[in-house]
Design a protein around this motif. Sequence first.
Motif, PDB file in Angstrom:
ATOM      1  N   SER A  63      -7.476  30.695  -6.978  1.00  0.00           N
ATOM      2  CA  SER A  63      -8.545  31.230  -7.817  1.00  0.00           C
ATOM      3  C   SER A  63      -9.832  30.435  -7.648  1.00  0.00           C
ATOM      4  O   SER A  63     -10.919  30.995  -7.650  1.00  0.00           O
ATOM      5  CB  SER A  63      -8.125  31.275  -9.284  1.00  0.00           C
ATOM      6  OG  SER A  63      -7.841  29.974  -9.744  1.00  0.00           O
ATOM      7  N   ARG A  76     -21.960  43.134 -17.184  1.00  0.00           N
ATOM      8  CA  ARG A  76     -20.934  44.153 -16.930  1.00  0.00           C
ATOM      9  C   ARG A  76     -21.503  45.550 -17.180  1.00  0.00           C
ATOM     10  O   ARG A  76     -21.315  46.467 -16.384  1.00  0.00           O
ATOM     11  CB  ARG A  76     -19.707  43.899 -17.805  1.00  0.00           C
ATOM     12  CG  ARG A  76     -18.541  44.797 -17.526  1.00  0.00           C
ATOM     13  CD  ARG A  76     -17.265  44.401 -18.272  1.00  0.00           C
ATOM     14  NE  ARG A  76     -17.475  43.934 -19.626  1.00  0.00           N
ATOM     15  CZ  ARG A  76     -17.364  42.658 -20.024  1.00  0.00           C
ATOM     16  NH1 ARG A  76     -17.051  41.721 -19.159  1.00  0.00           N
ATOM     17  NH2 ARG A  76     -17.555  42.320 -21.277  1.00  0.00           N
ATOM     18  N   GLU A  79     -21.155  40.556 -21.153  1.00  0.00           N
ATOM     19  CA  GLU A  79     -21.132  41.974 -21.517  1.00  0.00           C
ATOM     20  C   GLU A  79     -22.362  42.697 -20.963  1.00  0.00           C
ATOM     21  O   GLU A  79     -22.265  43.817 -20.449  1.00  0.00           O
ATOM     22  CB  GLU A  79     -21.076  42.132 -23.038  1.00  0.00           C
ATOM     23  CG  GLU A  79     -20.990  43.572 -23.484  1.00  0.00           C
ATOM     24  CD  GLU A  79     -20.869  43.731 -24.988  1.00  0.00           C
ATOM     25  OE1 GLU A  79     -20.863  44.897 -25.427  1.00  0.00           O
ATOM     26  OE2 GLU A  79     -20.784  42.731 -25.707  1.00  0.00           O
ATOM     27  N   ASN A 117     -15.873  40.354 -10.207  1.00  0.00           N
ATOM     28  CA  ASN A 117     -14.916  39.953 -11.232  1.00  0.00           C
ATOM     29  C   ASN A 117     -15.497  40.369 -12.583  1.00  0.00           C
ATOM     30  O   ASN A 117     -16.281  39.643 -13.182  1.00  0.00           O
ATOM     31  CB  ASN A 117     -14.677  38.446 -11.173  1.00  0.00           C
ATOM     32  CG  ASN A 117     -13.632  37.988 -12.158  1.00  0.00           C
ATOM     33  OD1 ASN A 117     -13.225  38.730 -13.049  1.00  0.00           O
ATOM     34  ND2 ASN A 117     -13.195  36.755 -12.012  1.00  0.00           N
ATOM     35  N   LEU A 118     -15.131  41.562 -13.047  1.00  0.00           N
ATOM     36  CA  LEU A 118     -15.664  42.079 -14.303  1.00  0.00           C
ATOM     37  C   LEU A 118     -15.342  41.168 -15.480  1.00  0.00           C
ATOM     38  O   LEU A 118     -16.142  41.044 -16.406  1.00  0.00           O
ATOM     39  CB  LEU A 118     -15.131  43.484 -14.571  1.00  0.00           C
ATOM     40  CG  LEU A 118     -15.631  44.581 -13.638  1.00  0.00           C
ATOM     41  CD1 LEU A 118     -14.902  45.889 -13.909  1.00  0.00           C
ATOM     42  CD2 LEU A 118     -17.121  44.763 -13.754  1.00  0.00           C
ATOM     43  N   ASP A 119     -14.181  40.528 -15.455  1.00  0.00           N
ATOM     44  CA  ASP A 119     -13.778  39.655 -16.554  1.00  0.00           C
ATOM     45  C   ASP A 119     -14.657  38.417 -16.666  1.00  0.00           C
ATOM     46  O   ASP A 119     -14.780  37.840 -17.740  1.00  0.00           O
ATOM     47  CB  ASP A 119     -12.313  39.231 -16.400  1.00  0.00           C
ATOM     48  CG  ASP A 119     -11.358  40.405 -16.535  1.00  0.00           C
ATOM     49  OD1 ASP A 119     -11.721  41.388 -17.227  1.00  0.00           O
ATOM     50  OD2 ASP A 119     -10.269  40.356 -15.945  1.00  0.00           O
ATOM     51  N   ALA A 120     -15.266  37.994 -15.564  1.00  0.00           N
ATOM     52  CA  ALA A 120     -16.101  36.795 -15.569  1.00  0.00           C
ATOM     53  C   ALA A 120     -17.548  37.101 -15.941  1.00  0.00           C
ATOM     54  O   ALA A 120     -18.338  36.188 -16.156  1.00  0.00           O
ATOM     55  CB  ALA A 120     -16.049  36.121 -14.201  1.00  0.00           C
TER      56      ALA A 120
END
Length: 73
Positions: free
Chosen positions: A4, A48, A45, A39-42
């Motif tokens: 990662s 994104r 808001e 990496n949408l999670d990183a």
Amino acid sequence: MSHSASSMQTAAAFEIRFQSLFNQGRALAFPCDSAGMVNLDAMSEKARNNYLFARGMIGREYATPYVQPREPH
């Protein structure tokens, strides 16, 4: 180095860029890997939402995105 951590370094080296179809000086760019995967999670808001908006507006507001090496800051 973990997988990662290696992926994050690779992701930081590239960006996917959505260029405006109507204003050459306007574009949205997001960190990605060499294949254009973000990496949408990183993302925050706001980032994104901007990314999803740009993807949805390809052909209407933004040109097909392209991946390029990130400029050093």
